[in-house]
Design a protein around this motif. Structure first.
Motif, short mmCIF file in Angstrom:
data_model
loop_
_atom_site.label_atom_id
_atom_site.label_comp_id
_atom_site.label_asym_id
_atom_site.label_seq_id
_atom_site.Cartn_x
_atom_site.Cartn_y
_atom_site.Cartn_z
N ALA A 1 -12.37 -12.69 -0.06
CA ALA A 1 -11.27 -12.16 -0.86
C ALA A 1 -11.36 -10.64 -1.00
CB ALA A 1 -11.25 -12.82 -2.24
N LYS A 2 -12.57 -10.12 -1.21
CA LYS A 2 -12.77 -8.67 -1.29
C LYS A 2 -12.41 -7.99 0.02
CE LYS A 2 -16.47 -7.92 -4.63
NZ LYS A 2 -17.89 -7.56 -4.75
N ALA A 3 -12.83 -8.58 1.12
CA ALA A 3 -12.56 -8.01 2.43
C ALA A 3 -11.05 -8.00 2.71
CB ALA A 3 -13.30 -8.78 3.52
N ARG B 1 -5.77 -5.06 3.06
CA ARG B 1 -4.41 -4.85 2.55
C ARG B 1 -4.26 -3.44 1.97
NH1 ARG B 1 -1.49 -9.71 1.92
NH2 ARG B 1 -0.27 -8.89 0.17
N ALA B 2 -5.24 -3.02 1.18
CA ALA B 2 -5.19 -1.68 0.58
C ALA B 2 -5.23 -0.60 1.66
CB ALA B 2 -6.35 -1.51 -0.40
N GLY B 3 -6.00 -0.84 2.71
CA GLY B 3 -6.08 0.10 3.81
C GLY B 3 -4.75 0.26 4.52
N TYR B 4 -4.06 -0.86 4.74
CA TYR B 4 -2.74 -0.78 5.37
C TYR B 4 -1.77 0.01 4.49
CZ TYR B 4 -3.46 -3.92 9.34
OH TYR B 4 -3.88 -4.47 10.52
N ILE B 5 -1.80 -0.22 3.19
CA ILE B 5 -0.91 0.51 2.29
C ILE B 5 -1.23 2.00 2.30
CG2 ILE B 5 -0.25 0.83 -0.13
CD1 ILE B 5 -0.51 -2.24 -0.43
N ALA B 6 -2.50 2.35 2.24
CA ALA B 6 -2.90 3.76 2.26
C ALA B 6 -2.49 4.42 3.57
CB ALA B 6 -4.40 3.89 2.04
N ASP B 7 -2.72 3.74 4.68
CA ASP B 7 -2.34 4.29 5.99
C ASP B 7 -0.82 4.44 6.11
OD1 ASP B 7 -5.01 4.32 6.62
OD2 ASP B 7 -4.92 2.56 7.94
N ILE C 1 1.81 0.11 12.09
CA ILE C 1 1.40 -0.57 10.85
C ILE C 1 2.35 -1.73 10.56
CG2 ILE C 1 1.22 -0.30 8.34
CD1 ILE C 1 0.19 2.58 8.95
N ALA C 2 3.64 -1.51 10.72
CA ALA C 2 4.62 -2.58 10.48
C ALA C 2 4.33 -3.77 11.39
CB ALA C 2 6.03 -2.07 10.69
N TYR C 3 4.02 -3.51 12.64
CA TYR C 3 3.70 -4.58 13.59
C TYR C 3 2.45 -5.33 13.15
CZ TYR C 3 2.06 -6.80 17.88
OH TYR C 3 1.60 -7.71 18.79
N GLU C 4 1.39 -4.60 12.82
CA GLU C 4 0.13 -5.23 12.43
C GLU C 4 0.28 -6.01 11.12
OE1 GLU C 4 -3.00 -2.33 12.47
OE2 GLU C 4 -2.60 -1.80 14.55
N VAL C 5 1.06 -5.48 10.19
CA VAL C 5 1.27 -6.18 8.92
C VAL C 5 2.07 -7.46 9.13
CG1 VAL C 5 2.48 -5.99 6.71
CG2 VAL C 5 0.97 -4.16 7.45
N GLU C 6 3.04 -7.43 10.03
CA GLU C 6 3.78 -8.65 10.34
C GLU C 6 2.85 -9.72 10.92
OE1 GLU C 6 6.78 -9.69 9.62
OE2 GLU C 6 7.50 -7.80 8.79
N LEU D 1 2.49 -8.89 2.62
CA LEU D 1 2.17 -7.47 2.50
C LEU D 1 3.38 -6.61 2.87
CD1 LEU D 1 0.19 -5.21 1.91
CD2 LEU D 1 -0.71 -5.49 4.23
N MET D 2 4.19 -7.07 3.82
CA MET D 2 5.37 -6.29 4.21
C MET D 2 6.33 -6.17 3.03
SD MET D 2 6.78 -4.35 6.29
CE MET D 2 5.87 -4.52 7.79
N ASP D 3 6.44 -7.21 2.21
CA ASP D 3 7.28 -7.12 1.02
C ASP D 3 6.74 -6.07 0.05
OD1 ASP D 3 8.91 -9.08 2.05
OD2 ASP D 3 8.03 -10.70 0.85
N GLU D 4 5.42 -6.02 -0.09
CA GLU D 4 4.81 -5.00 -0.95
C GLU D 4 5.08 -3.60 -0.42
OE1 GLU D 4 0.71 -5.65 -2.11
OE2 GLU D 4 0.96 -7.80 -1.78
N ILE D 5 4.96 -3.43 0.88
CA ILE D 5 5.20 -2.11 1.48
C ILE D 5 6.67 -1.72 1.31
CG2 ILE D 5 5.35 -0.91 3.70
CD1 ILE D 5 2.68 -2.24 4.43
N ARG D 6 7.56 -2.65 1.53
CA ARG D 6 8.99 -2.34 1.33
C ARG D 6 9.27 -2.00 -0.13
NH1 ARG D 6 10.39 -7.13 5.09
NH2 ARG D 6 10.60 -6.07 7.08
#
Length: 75
Positions: free
Chosen positions: A16-18, A23-29, A45-50, A62-67
């Motif tokens: 869960a931590k990993a 997820r946090a790394g994708y948002i920061a990037d 990033i959008a591709y990898e998150v999908e 995660l894509m919903d969070e980013i949007r």
């Protein structure tokens, strides 16, 4: 990157931590790429998150969070 998992931590907690760190790394990037106007990285990033979202169908997307980063905060 390899992570040493000690026998003191339950496996589920370590995973869960990993996952939270990924997820946090994708948002920061994403925010960095958005700030610098790096469209290629934004698309990557959008591709990898999908792919990540597709691999975890029962979890919040995660894509919903980013949007949602583009929406104004509620008062």
């Amino acid at each position: 990157m390899l992570t040493l998992i000690s026998s003191e931590d339950p496996f589920e907690a370590v995973v869960a931590k990993a996952e939270a760190a990924v997820r946090a790394g994708y948002i920061a990037d994403y925010l960095t790429a958005l700030r610098t106007g790096d469209v290629v990285t934004l698309n990557q990033i959008a591709y990898e998150v999908e792919l990540l979202d597709a691999a975890h169908p029962g979890e919040p997307r995660l894509m919903d969070e980013i949007r949602g980063l583009h929406l104004p905060a509620a008062a």
